[in-house]
Design an enzyme around this catalytic site. Sequence first.
Site, PDB file in Angstrom:
ATOM      1  N   THR A  94       0.944  -1.231  -0.091  1.00  0.00           N
ATOM      2  CA  THR A  94      -0.011   0.018  -0.036  1.00  0.00           C
ATOM      3  C   THR A  94       0.926   1.142  -0.164  1.00  0.00           C
ATOM      4  OG1 THR A  94      -0.295  -0.106   2.213  1.00  0.00           O
ATOM      5  CG2 THR A  94      -1.982  -1.234   0.907  1.00  0.00           C
ATOM      6  N   LYS A 131       3.721  -6.982   4.305  1.00  0.00           N
ATOM      7  CA  LYS A 131       3.505  -5.843   3.737  1.00  0.00           C
ATOM      8  C   LYS A 131       3.183  -5.241   5.039  1.00  0.00           C
ATOM      9  CE  LYS A 131       0.400  -3.539   3.357  1.00  0.00           C
ATOM     10  NZ  LYS A 131      -0.331  -2.307   4.399  1.00  0.00           N
ATOM     11  N   THR A 174       0.152  -6.986  13.542  1.00  0.00           N
ATOM     12  CA  THR A 174       0.681  -5.740  12.909  1.00  0.00           C
ATOM     13  C   THR A 174       0.824  -5.318  11.366  1.00  0.00           C
ATOM     14  OG1 THR A 174       3.000  -6.408  13.181  1.00  0.00           O
ATOM     15  CG2 THR A 174       2.095  -5.221  14.854  1.00  0.00           C
ATOM     16  N   GLU A 226       5.878   4.378   7.528  1.00  0.00           N
ATOM     17  CA  GLU A 226       5.614   5.614   6.836  1.00  0.00           C
ATOM     18  C   GLU A 226       6.419   6.847   6.960  1.00  0.00           C
ATOM     19  OE1 GLU A 226       1.092   4.409   5.612  1.00  0.00           O
ATOM     20  OE2 GLU A 226       1.381   5.812   7.332  1.00  0.00           O
TER      21      GLU A 226
END
Length: 414
Positions: free
Chosen positions: A160, A186, A197, A283
Site C-alpha cells: 500500500t 506488507k 501488525t 511511513e
Amino acid sequence: MRKYIEGGICAAQGFKASGLYCGIKKPINDTPETKHKNDICLFASDIECNTAAVYTQNKVKGAPLVVTKANLEKSGNKAIAVIANSKNANTCNADGIEKADRMCELVANEMNIPKEKVLVASTGVIGQVLPIEPIEKAVPSLVKGLCYNKHLDAATAIMTTDTVKKEYAVEFDIDGVICKLGGMAKGSGMIHPNMATTLNFITTDCAISSELLQKALSEIVDITYNCLSIDGDTSTNDMVLLMANGLAFNDKITSEGKAFEEFKKALCEVMAELTKMLAKDGEGATKLVVCSCQTAHDVETARTVAKSVVCSNLLKCAMFGEDANWGRVLCAIGYADAEFDINRVDVELMSEFGVIKVCENGAGVEFSEEKAAEILKSDEVTINVNLNEGINCATAWGCDLTYDYVKINGDYRT
C-alpha cells in the site's frame, strides 16, 4: 545451518504465485508508474497444507479475517491457496463478509478445490466498499498465471504505502533433509505491537503437524512482529498465515525436540528479518530504530522495556532530528509496565559510526554531542539499554517520526 535463499513466498517446494493489476483502485493518471501497480495476488501449494494463523487483537476486524478464520475451522486447519488484495481493506462494510467469501469461492471454482481451503486477506482503506467486479474478472488470470517463480508479482501486489517489497527465505537442515521456508510481508503504517501488525504470509515445505506449526508461530510472533511499532495504531486487518506442505519429505515433526527447535530457528530468522524490513519502511521514515534491552531479570521485562522505547513518539522525533536526547529514552523506560531498579540502568547509542554511553546508573554522563550526532546520522540506530539485573534480553524494532508521516496520513484516502 541456515542459509539465505531467493524466492520469498515461492522458495519452498511446491508453492507458486501470481499477481496483477485488476483496478480495485483507479490510477491517479495514465503514467506507467501508477497504471500498472499490482493490486491483487494469489499463491497456492501443489498439495494441501497444514496451516497456522494469528490475527489482530483489534475489536474491529476486517471481513477477510473473519472468513479466513471460519474457513480454517471448517477445514481442520488445512489450506491450499490464499488470495489477497491491496488498496481496499474490506472492513466496516455491510457486505464485507459476503465479498470476502465470494473471493474464496471464485478461486475455489477456478482451481477446483474446496472453498474452505482458500483463505483471503485484504489491506488498504477502511470503510470503503470493495468492488467485487474487478476481482471476478482477475481470478481466472491469477489462477492461470500461477508460477513457481512469480514471488515478486505477489510481494508487490500487497503493497500500500510501502516503498519497497518485503520478502525473505532460508533453507535449513532437519535430520539431514534440506527444508525451505520463506515469506512476504506488507506494512508501513498503522503498525503497533498487539498481534500481528501487518499482512504476513509464510510458506514451508517442512513436514510438521498443525499443532506444532501453530505453537511455533505463536511463540515467534511474540518476539518478532509483537515487538514492532511504527505509529501506535493496531490495524483491523492484521494477519500472519503459515502454511506447511511437507514436500521436503523430512520425518514429520510431531513432538518437541531438536527438529522442532531447528524449525523454530528458521521461522524466527525469516520473521525477524521481515520485522526489520517493516520497521525500516515505516511511513515517512528515514531511520530504523532498534532497542536492545539486556541484562533483565526475565525476558518479559526486557521485551516490555524495549517496546516502550521504540513506541515513544518523543524519542522517535529525536531520532529524526538526530538529537541525542537520552532523557526521552529514560522517560520511556520509566513508564514501561515492568518492575526493575531505574537507578541501575545504563543507556548507549550505537550505529555503524560508533557507540557512545549517555546514561549510567540512571543518571547522565558527560559525552561528546558531536560524536553522538555522528552516530545518529546513520539510517539504522540501536539504543542499548542495560538493566543490570540478570541475563535475559529482548529486541524491539521501530522507526523515526517525520514530517512525511503526517503528509502521507493527512490524505491517505485520496
